[in-house]
Design a protein around this motif. Sequence first.
Motif, PDB file in Angstrom:
ATOM      1  N   ARG A   1       9.262  10.292   2.263  1.00  0.00           N
ATOM      2  CA  ARG A   1       8.916  10.508   0.864  1.00  0.00           C
ATOM      3  C   ARG A   1       7.730  11.466   0.730  1.00  0.00           C
ATOM      4  NH1 ARG A   1       7.084   5.484  -0.750  1.00  0.00           N
ATOM      5  NH2 ARG A   1       4.936   6.081  -1.119  1.00  0.00           N
ATOM      6  N   ARG A   2       6.707  11.192   1.517  1.00  0.00           N
ATOM      7  CA  ARG A   2       5.501  12.014   1.376  1.00  0.00           C
ATOM      8  C   ARG A   2       5.735  13.426   1.889  1.00  0.00           C
ATOM      9  NH1 ARG A   2       1.239   7.124   2.451  1.00  0.00           N
ATOM     10  NH2 ARG A   2       1.606   6.204   0.397  1.00  0.00           N
TER      11      ARG A   2
ATOM     12  N   HIS B   1      15.458  -4.460 -10.147  1.00  0.00           N
ATOM     13  CA  HIS B   1      14.472  -4.646  -9.091  1.00  0.00           C
ATOM     14  C   HIS B   1      13.094  -4.221  -9.544  1.00  0.00           C
ATOM     15  CE1 HIS B   1      12.446  -4.730  -5.298  1.00  0.00           C
ATOM     16  NE2 HIS B   1      12.190  -3.445  -5.366  1.00  0.00           N
TER      17      HIS B   1
ATOM     18  N   GLU C   1      13.273 -10.173   1.080  1.00  0.00           N
ATOM     19  CA  GLU C   1      11.954 -10.341   1.694  1.00  0.00           C
ATOM     20  C   GLU C   1      11.487 -11.781   1.746  1.00  0.00           C
ATOM     21  OE1 GLU C   1       9.484  -7.939  -0.776  1.00  0.00           O
ATOM     22  OE2 GLU C   1       9.931  -6.107   0.323  1.00  0.00           O
TER      23      GLU C   1
ATOM     24  N   ARG D   1       8.861  -5.071  -8.190  1.00  0.00           N
ATOM     25  CA  ARG D   1       8.120  -5.740  -7.129  1.00  0.00           C
ATOM     26  C   ARG D   1       7.484  -7.045  -7.605  1.00  0.00           C
ATOM     27  NH1 ARG D   1       9.099  -5.020  -2.141  1.00  0.00           N
ATOM     28  NH2 ARG D   1       7.188  -6.204  -1.847  1.00  0.00           N
TER      29      ARG D   1
ATOM     30  N   ARG E   1       7.750  15.327  -0.639  1.00  0.00           N
ATOM     31  CA  ARG E   1       6.882  15.592  -1.774  1.00  0.00           C
ATOM     32  C   ARG E   1       5.911  16.726  -1.446  1.00  0.00           C
ATOM     33  NH1 ARG E   1       7.166  13.581  -7.165  1.00  0.00           N
ATOM     34  NH2 ARG E   1       5.464  14.852  -7.922  1.00  0.00           N
TER      35      ARG E   1
ATOM     36  N   PRO F   1      20.296  -0.474  -8.407  1.00  0.00           N
ATOM     37  CA  PRO F   1      18.871  -0.840  -8.343  1.00  0.00           C
ATOM     38  C   PRO F   1      18.184  -0.139  -7.176  1.00  0.00           C
ATOM     39  CG  PRO F   1      20.220  -2.785  -8.707  1.00  0.00           C
ATOM     40  CD  PRO F   1      21.171  -1.642  -8.452  1.00  0.00           C
ATOM     41  N   SER F   2      16.917   0.235  -7.373  1.00  0.00           N
ATOM     42  CA  SER F   2      16.249   1.111  -6.412  1.00  0.00           C
ATOM     43  C   SER F   2      16.098   0.496  -5.029  1.00  0.00           C
ATOM     44  CB  SER F   2      14.877   1.515  -6.958  1.00  0.00           C
ATOM     45  OG  SER F   2      14.099   0.346  -7.170  1.00  0.00           O
ATOM     46  N   ASN F   3      16.197  -0.815  -4.917  1.00  0.00           N
ATOM     47  CA  ASN F   3      16.051  -1.438  -3.592  1.00  0.00           C
ATOM     48  C   ASN F   3      17.399  -1.646  -2.909  1.00  0.00           C
ATOM     49  OD1 ASN F   3      16.894  -3.354  -5.425  1.00  0.00           O
ATOM     50  ND2 ASN F   3      15.812  -5.023  -4.417  1.00  0.00           N
TER      51      ASN F   3
ATOM     52  N   ALA G   1       0.815  -1.221   0.000  1.00  0.00           N
ATOM     53  CA  ALA G   1       0.000   0.000   0.000  1.00  0.00           C
ATOM     54  C   ALA G   1       0.850   1.273   0.000  1.00  0.00           C
ATOM     55  CB  ALA G   1      -0.922  -0.004   1.204  1.00  0.00           C
ATOM     56  N   ASP G   2       2.037   1.223   0.621  1.00  0.00           N
ATOM     57  CA  ASP G   2       2.824   2.455   0.693  1.00  0.00           C
ATOM     58  C   ASP G   2       3.861   2.542  -0.431  1.00  0.00           C
ATOM     59  OD1 ASP G   2       4.692   0.607   1.412  1.00  0.00           O
ATOM     60  OD2 ASP G   2       4.896   1.253   3.485  1.00  0.00           O
ATOM     61  N   HIS G   3       3.710   1.688  -1.447  1.00  0.00           N
ATOM     62  CA  HIS G   3       4.659   1.741  -2.568  1.00  0.00           C
ATOM     63  C   HIS G   3       4.533   3.080  -3.303  1.00  0.00           C
ATOM     64  CE1 HIS G   3       6.587   0.812  -6.395  1.00  0.00           C
ATOM     65  NE2 HIS G   3       7.243  -0.101  -5.718  1.00  0.00           N
ATOM     66  N   PRO G   4       5.671   3.670  -3.666  1.00  0.00           N
ATOM     67  CA  PRO G   4       5.614   4.998  -4.296  1.00  0.00           C
ATOM     68  C   PRO G   4       4.703   5.067  -5.524  1.00  0.00           C
ATOM     69  CG  PRO G   4       7.895   4.375  -3.875  1.00  0.00           C
ATOM     70  CD  PRO G   4       7.045   3.216  -3.470  1.00  0.00           C
TER      71      PRO G   4
ATOM     72  N   THR H   1       0.268   8.052 -10.033  1.00  0.00           N
ATOM     73  CA  THR H   1      -0.787   7.314 -10.723  1.00  0.00           C
ATOM     74  C   THR H   1      -2.077   8.127 -10.742  1.00  0.00           C
ATOM     75  OG1 THR H   1       0.187   5.216 -10.070  1.00  0.00           O
ATOM     76  CG2 THR H   1      -2.156   5.180 -10.590  1.00  0.00           C
TER      77      THR H   1
ATOM     78  N   ASP I   1       1.298   6.279  -4.919  1.00  0.00           N
ATOM     79  CA  ASP I   1       1.057   7.646  -4.466  1.00  0.00           C
ATOM     80  C   ASP I   1       0.299   8.398  -5.544  1.00  0.00           C
ATOM     81  OD1 ASP I   1       2.281   7.329  -2.057  1.00  0.00           O
ATOM     82  OD2 ASP I   1       4.231   8.074  -2.715  1.00  0.00           O
ATOM     83  N   GLU I   2      -0.443   9.387  -5.094  1.00  0.00           N
ATOM     84  CA  GLU I   2      -1.323  10.064  -6.050  1.00  0.00           C
ATOM     85  C   GLU I   2      -0.569  10.970  -7.020  1.00  0.00           C
ATOM     86  OE1 GLU I   2      -2.608  13.888  -3.407  1.00  0.00           O
ATOM     87  OE2 GLU I   2      -4.132  12.441  -4.014  1.00  0.00           O
ATOM     88  N   TRP I   3       0.720  11.197  -6.818  1.00  0.00           N
ATOM     89  CA  TRP I   3       1.442  11.999  -7.801  1.00  0.00           C
ATOM     90  C   TRP I   3       2.084  11.123  -8.882  1.00  0.00           C
ATOM     91  CZ3 TRP I   3       2.849  12.225  -2.555  1.00  0.00           C
ATOM     92  CH2 TRP I   3       3.954  11.452  -2.205  1.00  0.00           C
TER      93      TRP I   3
ATOM     94  N   GLU J   1      17.836 -14.929  -6.559  1.00  0.00           N
ATOM     95  CA  GLU J   1      18.432 -13.858  -7.353  1.00  0.00           C
ATOM     96  C   GLU J   1      19.864 -13.579  -6.895  1.00  0.00           C
ATOM     97  OE1 GLU J   1      16.491  -9.938  -7.341  1.00  0.00           O
ATOM     98  OE2 GLU J   1      17.441  -9.705  -9.292  1.00  0.00           O
TER      99      GLU J   1
ATOM    100  N   ASN K   1      -7.147  13.037  -9.810  1.00  0.00           N
ATOM    101  CA  ASN K   1      -5.933  13.850  -9.687  1.00  0.00           C
ATOM    102  C   ASN K   1      -5.337  14.110 -11.068  1.00  0.00           C
ATOM    103  OD1 ASN K   1      -5.398  11.119  -9.985  1.00  0.00           O
ATOM    104  ND2 ASN K   1      -3.487  11.202  -8.849  1.00  0.00           N
TER     105      ASN K   1
ATOM    106  N   VAL L   1       8.269   6.067   4.191  1.00  0.00           N
ATOM    107  CA  VAL L   1       7.061   6.647   3.588  1.00  0.00           C
ATOM    108  C   VAL L   1       6.840   8.078   4.076  1.00  0.00           C
ATOM    109  CG1 VAL L   1       4.578   6.386   3.297  1.00  0.00           C
ATOM    110  CG2 VAL L   1       6.052   4.359   3.326  1.00  0.00           C
TER     111      VAL L   1
END
Lengths: 352, 800
Positions: free
Chosen positions: B363-364, A254, B475, A256, B367, B182-184, A148-151, A158, A154-156, B482, B554, B360
């Motif tokens: 990031r938020r 990477h 995870e 998901r 932003r 890689p982003s992770n 749910a918190d995957h970037p 998608t 986020d509303e900016w 991998e 949006n 999170v």
Amino acid sequence: MEDQLNALRMEAEQAVSAAKDVAELDAAETKYLGRKGELTNVLKQLAAVKAEDRPRLGSLANEIKRRVEASVAARRKEMEATHLGAIAEAERVDVTEPGTRPPEGHLHVVTTAINEITDTFEKIGFVRTRYPEVDWDFYAFEGLNMPADHPARDEWETFFMDAPVSDKGKMVLTPHTSNSQVRELERGEFPVRMINIAKCYRRQSDATHVPMFHQFEGLYVDKDVSVAHLRGVLDYFAQSFFGPDRKTRLRPFHFRFTEPSFEIDISCGVCGGSGVTLDKQKCRVCKRGWLELGGAGMVHPNVLKAGGVDPEKYTGFAFGWGVERTYMMKEGLKVDDIRVLYRNDLRFLQQF
Amino acid sequence: MNSLVSFDWLREYVKLTETPEEFARRISLSGPAVEKIVPLHGDLDGIVVGKIKEINPHPNADKLRVVMVDIGRETPAQIVCGGINLEPHQWVAVATVGSKVRWHGQGDLVTMELAELRGVKSEGMICAANEIGLGDAFPMEDRMILDLGREFGWTRGLLKPGSPVADVLGGASDVAMDIEVPSNRVDAMGMVGMAREASAILNRPFTWNEPKLPVVARRAVSLRVTISAKKQCPRYMAAKIEGVKVGPSPWWMKRRLMSAGLRPINNLVDISNYVMLELAQPTHIFDASTVVGGIDVRLARQGEKIMALDGKTYDLDDTVLLIADDEKPIAVAGVMGGEHTGVNVNTTDVIIECATFDPVVIRRGARRLNLQSDAQLRFEKGLSTAALPEAMARTIKLVREIAGGKIAGPIADVGETKYEPLSFSVTTDEVNGLIGVEIPKKEMVERLRRLGFKVGLKGKTIHAVVPWWRDHDIESGRDLVEEIARIEGYANIPGKIPFGLGPRPMDPELVWERRARDISKGAGLTETYTYSFVSSDLLAKAGYDASKMLRVQNPLTAEFEFMRTTLLPSLLQVAAENTERASDIRLFEVANVYYPRKGDLPDEQLELGALFMGMGEPWRVAKGYVEHLLGEMGLADVSWRRLSTDSFWHPGRTVQAFHKGALVATVGEVSPKVAAAFKLGPVALVDIPLEAVVPHAKTAKAFAPVSTFPDAKRDLAIIVDWRVEFDDVARAISRTSPLITNVEWFDTYRGANLPEEKKSLAMHLTFSSPDRTLESTEVDGLMEKISLGLKEEYKAEMRG
């Protein structure tokens, strides 16, 4: 009689050379050579001459007939040549002017690309599908192992629809074609051999991004599917689509919804994969000889589960690439601003 | 996520024998992709160390000096120079004839030539820092030259007249590699993490020594730290250092910061950045004297403000995490420090903060404030709470070495301190099955160990404990597959094509969609692709009600707000945009339109829209196109009905086609009102719901045997009321006799020689019989019958 024949010959030849046009020549031919012509008349009189003179006079008469015939033919040829020359002049057109064409239509580059991609995969048994472009969060994100918190959620990143939330989450404009993965898995038909091509939407608009674009999503799920299969299919695609001399490489990456995940690179068509152009300059098209084609990977067990498939029994691979980008790499179309594809300027569209 | 990696720096933590090129090629196949390799130093050929011997006035210019400089030759070089900080015996950088410099740090590089300045010969130039690419490292006022003795005194051995300046700077052969991580794998954003990665991939010794926290005796001075927002901040460490001296950083640190694209500021800021580059764990160093009371990590309150280090003031709310003292915000946690608590030249006591934040909220918050920083970029990827002691220890060590000072009191450490590592299992069969090649069991274990996993092997099951620096990206057992595979790279995996048949035939809609496109192209139309979302303005212009469409919650701009239920307004817009350049326009588009449904996803229907403009009577061309298209799609039996009740369409010039009762096309001119709104003249449009057409579409054609007897052709022209329609007339004629096989329209005329209410309608009629040649008299008889019928039904008069 001999004199008569010789005189006739001279007379006939004069008439032939004096003929000013085809009609006069025809008249002269009839007059001397025709069935009731003068030479024929003379020949008819051969029966009356002495038997010992007959062969000599006979062959002389034939000789004269041949010669007159030859003169007529030569003169006729001459006249035709003159006549054609006259037509060439009188009926001349400017042949460099353009022809009258049938109406010429134009397919959009994206259509051409979609057709080629569809055909390429059809040959190895991947069937094109169509799934919703407005879909539930579950298919677009949750089912693809994106928390749910995957970037991306986020509303900016998608677009969300102004619509009530369902038990499958919010309604979104699909940001990738990967929503087709879980939907195709839910059909429960194995092996899964899918190529889904559709519009996608992301909240971005600049020289290299458009808010609406197209992706193609490949999915293959069966028993005992390995990275080797992914590699085989990608090599096949790269070589059929881009040309037999192109090479691919898989680099760990990477995503998901796949694990392991890869970035697929294809050797650069401009510098031949060397990263250096003929004049020893650094190739400006690629990164050190390679171009990024797109992402791929082995379907994440959580995605299989979301589609109701047992990850202990089945494995698979998936890839999802941009149609526009892939096609531009093929054609070497250097578009400075990708938005031109959706601006619909006829001067652009009618070049394809 | 790209990171600039100095190869020399990297080699400090991992023993490498490869050239940068070899290294780049190899490591790219296992994860970190080297995209570019760039030399770190500009061209310093011919820039040499000089020692000033004499400084004499210039005979013709007050601001210039004639300087004699020892550059290692027998005779000193004579150089005319305007530097205001020239001193005898000074060590300087001399650009000799042939070398390249950037005048005053601006413009392109220029090559030094032998010159005469105001009548005095000059054999080169004494350089300012920015003239040889060192402006960031040694910021100086205008007209000041670089004093090598002051900046590089510690390298005294290298300061020899005539020796290359590149040698003084060091790392002349160093390169920066632009690496996509890689982003992770935020751990590999740090030099140490990258070295660890390189060590595992290339199987070379990893030589980083993990620093340990100093043991501090408990003293009275202690730091009060609390965490109010525990979810957003699982761990926070802070240390106070007293008696530091703020100043420029040593050259080696400046060089490394610059190699990563950062600009040196002062030693404390530089240390914080340096540790971030090294360990990928951001720290924050702020002035302890500005802190009132204790430190708390909390969410901002509505109405709170902070002026950040970028000099801008930000309005905060409870989506933003703060570091605050008893009175005010100190920093936007994980993003940027506050201006008022920042380190400055007068700072003597500092607090080093080293913390873990929830990715999170970072990031938020960033932003929300539209504020980016290198720290935020790392925090929002997710960092381990176990990373803190090492980063704190490293920072303290560097501060004390470079800026001096003493640790005041114990180091605060609040929040999660007991670390439980993750662990996962995978079987060797799973690994081999998924990769598609056999890897020996021992090799699998070995590869994981090289990456820092603690590995146990039981039969075919590999059990791996995840090292803390990977606790955000590993995870499940699948991730171990991998790790095992990528170390070797995928180059040696042979490709296999899974041959087989498609599971089902392609959906007919997809098949016919493609054919419809090809037919339209063949008919001379140009295909457009317009956006699926449109503005309410566009819809209003075309007379559509946006409120009946699905709305994007949006939208990027108001231009892309409503999911269209028709392609036609978009086509009108394209025509309007092209009308200045083209007079005859034929367009088509095939795309989904989206009809909202209550409580469900919208009904996505495939629609074909087309537009015709110019070319005499556009509606006739449009209708011809529809007839052609439907014919090509195998819809033979189509009936047409006039449409005059839809305000979008022209009330007198629109018709709809039906096949087996279903609407398969609407074609006609758009209403003059709509056309005017788009500033267009007469425009014809076509709307074809492909969903209704496709079920009837077929490629198979029925055929009737061609009659071996000749046809009879007659022309018929009648004068009728102008409202009488051809289609009705043609039907009436056909009904007369089965021998009439075709009625072909060829002209309609109104005007001179005809009464106002009348028109002349002209047709070619074809008569034929499958079994005999029709007699002329028989055809005459039929013509007579036709005209009688038309007279009766339509009061038609025959034209001569």
